[in-house]
Design a protein around this motif. Structure first.
Motif, PDB file in Angstrom:
ATOM      1  N   PHE A 247       0.826  -1.202   0.000  1.00 60.13           N
ATOM      2  CA  PHE A 247       0.000   0.000   0.000  1.00 60.13           C
ATOM      3  C   PHE A 247       0.867   1.262   0.000  1.00 60.13           C
ATOM      4  O   PHE A 247       1.927   1.298   0.640  1.00 60.13           O
ATOM      5  N   THR A 248       0.398   2.281  -0.696  1.00 57.51           N
ATOM      6  CA  THR A 248       1.011   3.596  -0.544  1.00 57.51           C
ATOM      7  C   THR A 248       0.712   4.121   0.853  1.00 57.51           C
ATOM      8  O   THR A 248      -0.206   3.653   1.530  1.00 57.51           O
ATOM      9  N   GLU A 249       1.481   5.106   1.279  1.00 55.54           N
ATOM     10  CA  GLU A 249       1.268   5.675   2.611  1.00 55.54           C
ATOM     11  C   GLU A 249      -0.138   6.268   2.731  1.00 55.54           C
ATOM     12  O   GLU A 249      -0.802   6.099   3.766  1.00 55.54           O
ATOM     13  N   GLU A 250      -0.600   6.909   1.682  1.00 62.98           N
ATOM     14  CA  GLU A 250      -1.933   7.519   1.712  1.00 62.98           C
ATOM     15  C   GLU A 250      -3.027   6.458   1.866  1.00 62.98           C
ATOM     16  O   GLU A 250      -3.922   6.589   2.712  1.00 62.98           O
ATOM     17  N   THR A 251      -2.936   5.399   1.064  1.00 62.78           N
ATOM     18  CA  THR A 251      -3.924   4.318   1.153  1.00 62.78           C
ATOM     19  C   THR A 251      -3.864   3.636   2.510  1.00 62.78           C
ATOM     20  O   THR A 251      -4.895   3.360   3.139  1.00 62.78           O
ATOM     21  N   ALA A 252      -2.663   3.350   2.970  1.00 60.95           N
ATOM     22  CA  ALA A 252      -2.500   2.676   4.257  1.00 60.95           C
ATOM     23  C   ALA A 252      -3.058   3.504   5.397  1.00 60.95           C
ATOM     24  O   ALA A 252      -3.748   2.974   6.277  1.00 60.95           O
ATOM     25  N   ASP A 253      -2.790   4.799   5.403  1.00 60.02           N
ATOM     26  CA  ASP A 253      -3.278   5.652   6.489  1.00 60.02           C
ATOM     27  C   ASP A 253      -4.804   5.697   6.501  1.00 60.02           C
ATOM     28  O   ASP A 253      -5.427   5.683   7.572  1.00 60.02           O
ATOM     29  N   ARG A 254      -5.410   5.739   5.318  1.00 59.26           N
ATOM     30  CA  ARG A 254      -6.878   5.757   5.241  1.00 59.26           C
ATOM     31  C   ARG A 254      -7.460   4.437   5.742  1.00 59.26           C
ATOM     32  O   ARG A 254      -8.399   4.427   6.552  1.00 59.26           O
ATOM     33  N   LEU A 255      -6.900   3.308   5.293  1.00 56.69           N
ATOM     34  CA  LEU A 255      -7.390   2.009   5.730  1.00 56.69           C
ATOM     35  C   LEU A 255      -7.163   1.794   7.220  1.00 56.69           C
ATOM     36  O   LEU A 255      -8.007   1.220   7.914  1.00 56.69           O
ATOM     37  N   LEU A 256      -6.020   2.269   7.710  1.00 57.21           N
ATOM     38  CA  LEU A 256      -5.716   2.103   9.133  1.00 57.21           C
ATOM     39  C   LEU A 256      -6.708   2.875   9.995  1.00 57.21           C
ATOM     40  O   LEU A 256      -7.205   2.356  11.008  1.00 57.21           O
ATOM     41  N   GLU A 257      -7.017   4.086   9.595  1.00 57.88           N
ATOM     42  CA  GLU A 257      -7.987   4.885  10.357  1.00 57.88           C
ATOM     43  C   GLU A 257      -9.334   4.181  10.393  1.00 57.88           C
ATOM     44  O   GLU A 257      -9.995   4.112  11.440  1.00 57.88           O
ATOM     45  N   GLN A 258      -9.740   3.619   9.258  1.00 60.51           N
ATOM     46  CA  GLN A 258     -11.018   2.908   9.213  1.00 60.51           C
ATOM     47  C   GLN A 258     -10.969   1.613  10.021  1.00 60.51           C
ATOM     48  O   GLN A 258     -11.916   1.280  10.739  1.00 60.51           O
ATOM     49  N   ALA A 259      -9.859   0.885   9.904  1.00 59.01           N
ATOM     50  CA  ALA A 259      -9.738  -0.389  10.612  1.00 59.01           C
ATOM     51  C   ALA A 259      -9.839  -0.208  12.115  1.00 59.01           C
ATOM     52  O   ALA A 259     -10.395  -1.061  12.822  1.00 59.01           O
ATOM     53  N   LEU A 260      -9.313   0.903  12.610  1.00 58.95           N
ATOM     54  CA  LEU A 260      -9.283   1.134  14.050  1.00 58.95           C
ATOM     55  C   LEU A 260     -10.554   1.803  14.580  1.00 58.95           C
ATOM     56  O   LEU A 260     -10.742   1.884  15.798  1.00 58.95           O
ATOM     57  N   ASN A 261     -11.414   2.266  13.660  1.00 59.23           N
ATOM     58  CA  ASN A 261     -12.599   2.996  14.098  1.00 59.23           C
ATOM     59  C   ASN A 261     -13.921   2.452  13.563  1.00 59.23           C
ATOM     60  O   ASN A 261     -14.951   2.574  14.242  1.00 59.23           O
ATOM     61  N   ASP A 262     -13.909   1.870  12.363  1.00 54.81           N
ATOM     62  CA  ASP A 262     -15.132   1.309  11.784  1.00 54.81           C
ATOM     63  C   ASP A 262     -14.719   0.214  10.802  1.00 54.81           C
ATOM     64  O   ASP A 262     -14.799   0.379   9.584  1.00 54.81           O
ATOM     65  N   ARG A 263     -14.293  -0.909  11.362  1.00 54.12           N
ATOM     66  CA  ARG A 263     -13.747  -1.974  10.525  1.00 54.12           C
ATOM     67  C   ARG A 263     -14.783  -2.559   9.557  1.00 54.12           C
ATOM     68  O   ARG A 263     -14.440  -2.858   8.409  1.00 54.12           O
ATOM     69  N   PRO A 264     -16.054  -2.724   9.939  1.00 54.09           N
ATOM     70  CA  PRO A 264     -17.026  -3.199   8.958  1.00 54.09           C
ATOM     71  C   PRO A 264     -17.157  -2.268   7.757  1.00 54.09           C
ATOM     72  O   PRO A 264     -17.300  -2.743   6.623  1.00 54.09           O
ATOM     73  N   LYS A 265     -17.098  -0.965   7.977  1.00 51.34           N
ATOM     74  CA  LYS A 265     -17.160  -0.021   6.858  1.00 51.34           C
ATOM     75  C   LYS A 265     -15.930  -0.172   5.967  1.00 51.34           C
ATOM     76  O   LYS A 265     -16.036  -0.143   4.728  1.00 51.34           O
ATOM     77  N   MET A 266     -14.766  -0.343   6.597  1.00 52.83           N
ATOM     78  CA  MET A 266     -13.553  -0.555   5.822  1.00 52.83           C
ATOM     79  C   MET A 266     -13.683  -1.794   4.949  1.00 52.83           C
ATOM     80  O   MET A 266     -13.347  -1.782   3.750  1.00 52.83           O
TER      81      MET A 266
END
Length: 260
Positions: free
Chosen positions: A130-149
């Motif tokens: 993953f690029t840093e931008e993609t990873a940061d977006r997925l990480l934020e979702q994974a830690l806060n709303d994993r079903p949405k991710m």
């Protein structure tokens, strides 16, 4: 047949072992954040054709134990080595999808291809993930709303139409993982790369990749073809990141032709 293999103290991996008396063995490594069940449409066909098919859930995913640590490529490759040793596997075809492809590459590099006669990389997350931008977006979702991710991952995964029922099944595969392991792999895909591993691959390698892949661009498959000697690239023209399902008949036939 399903069973557990200890890979370190307190950590066991789940292994699905279909047709243990098959003449040739295929070991499947799933993608993030899924499980061996993503290969259902291979397991429906290949064991009946005489192949032994082994699906391994990595630590943190599927039915395997879910420790807090151990999600770098080296540790994940070490886990695969332990399973291969315990099951006394030899001359296997190692099939890795997406992050599973990255783990397969590290395994070949780290263990000089021990036990592996050929490699199949499917939409592999290599030489980078993953690029840093993609990873940061997925990480934020994974830690806060994993079903949405996971819903968004499903939406970008396939090029072909999928039914709502299939989408829900796919979503649940991802949610079977632990939240912490889901997040840890995002960081691994952001922070690790595999350029130094590629020259160490000496087994015949088949690279298959959907040309419409929005997760790992097709250009990365072309780069793998350039950097892995004795490799062959087969584009899948009607697939995104899931050619094992989107063009499953072609995929299964190609795999059987490759293995022989």
């Amino acid at each position: 047949m399903g069973y557990y293999v200890p890979v370190e103290s307190g950590v066991k991996l789940y292994v699905e072992d279909l047709n243990p008396n098959g003449s040739k063995t295929i070991v499947f490594l799933h993608g993030w954040p899924l499980s061996h069940k993503q290969f259902e449409y291979q397991f429906n066909i290949l064991p009946a054709m005489g192949y032994r098919c082994i699906g391994i859930d990595w630590r943190g995913f599927g039915k395997s134990d879910k420790p807090i640590s151990g999600y770098d490529f080296n540790r994940l490759a070490d886990d695969i080595r332990t399973v291969i040793d315990v099951l006394q596997l030899d001359s296997i075809t190692l099939v890795g999808h997406s992050t599973g492809g990255a783990i397969a590459i590290r395994y070949i590099s780290r263990y000089n291809g021990y036990g592996v006669s050929s490699l199949v990389l499917v939409d592999a997350a290599a030489p980078i993930g993953f690029t840093e931008e993609t990873a940061d977006r997925l990480l934020e979702q994974a830690l806060n709303d994993r079903p949405k991710m996971m819903r968004e991952v499903t939406d970008t995964f396939f090029f072909q139409y999928i039914t709502s029922s299939f989408a829900e099944w796919f979503l649940q595969l991802g949610l079977q993982a632990a939240g912490w392991s889901t997040a840890a792999i995002i960081l691994t895909l952001r922070d690790e790369e595999l350029y130094a591993d590629l020259p160490k691959i000496h087994v015949p390698t088949l690279i298959v990749h959907g040309i419409h892949d929005k997760v790992i661009p097709y250009a990365q498959a072309q780069e793998l073809k350039q950097k892995i000697r004795n490799s062959q690239l087969v584009p899948f023209h009607y697939s995104g990141h899931g050619c094992f399902w989107e063009e499953r008949d072609k995929f299964n036939q190609l795999l059987m032709q490759w293995i022989g």
